[in-house]
Design a protein around this motif. Sequence first.
Motif, short mmCIF file in Angstrom:
data_model
loop_
_atom_site.label_atom_id
_atom_site.label_comp_id
_atom_site.label_asym_id
_atom_site.label_seq_id
_atom_site.Cartn_x
_atom_site.Cartn_y
_atom_site.Cartn_z
N PHE A 69 0.89 -1.14 -0.10
CA PHE A 69 -0.06 -0.13 -0.16
C PHE A 69 0.98 1.15 0.10
CE2 PHE A 69 -2.11 3.71 2.20
CZ PHE A 69 -3.00 3.61 1.44
N PHE A 70 1.85 1.28 0.88
CA PHE A 70 2.67 2.37 0.83
C PHE A 70 3.50 2.75 -0.56
CE2 PHE A 70 6.99 4.67 1.42
CZ PHE A 70 6.35 5.50 2.35
N ASP A 75 4.06 6.07 -5.12
CA ASP A 75 4.05 6.29 -6.57
C ASP A 75 2.97 7.10 -7.00
OD1 ASP A 75 6.65 4.57 -6.29
OD2 ASP A 75 5.75 2.87 -6.98
N HIS A 76 1.70 6.80 -6.64
CA HIS A 76 0.53 7.71 -6.79
C HIS A 76 0.96 9.14 -6.81
CE1 HIS A 76 -3.33 9.40 -7.15
NE2 HIS A 76 -3.22 10.07 -5.93
N GLU A 84 2.61 -3.37 -10.13
CA GLU A 84 3.19 -4.32 -9.09
C GLU A 84 2.64 -4.34 -7.88
OE1 GLU A 84 5.68 -7.20 -9.99
OE2 GLU A 84 4.67 -6.90 -11.72
N ALA A 85 2.61 -3.03 -7.21
CA ALA A 85 2.08 -2.89 -6.17
C ALA A 85 0.69 -3.28 -5.73
CB ALA A 85 2.53 -1.27 -5.60
#
Length: 116
Positions: A69-70, A75-76, A84-85
């Motif tokens: 989630f982090f 990246d958002h 991938e996340a």
Amino acid sequence: MREFSTGATRDGDDDKIDFEGFLSPAVLERYAAYMNQHRTQADGNLRESDNWQKGIPLNAYIKSGWRHFFDWWRDHRRGVCNEEALCALIFNAMGYLHETLKAKKTVGYLKKEITK
């Protein structure tokens, strides 16, 4: 009761789960590709695709889920979509829910016993 132009009839589907509408083939395909890519273990052996269903502790899922989630959140903020996340987050959420349902010995809203 539904009646089709051919004259065929079927019962109504208003109270049935609409898997086709609720799920995205594009997301499922990307997720399956992610899962397949991560089947190779550190020792080079290939794990079974359903290996995760044998049981992973909830704590392992929640810790891994938070890390992914982090990554997604970071990246958002950078304007990047980290597929991938997101796939890893889906895996951890699915695994956590799977273990929870397994412990209750039920499958979703149907409350049917798990046979596997």
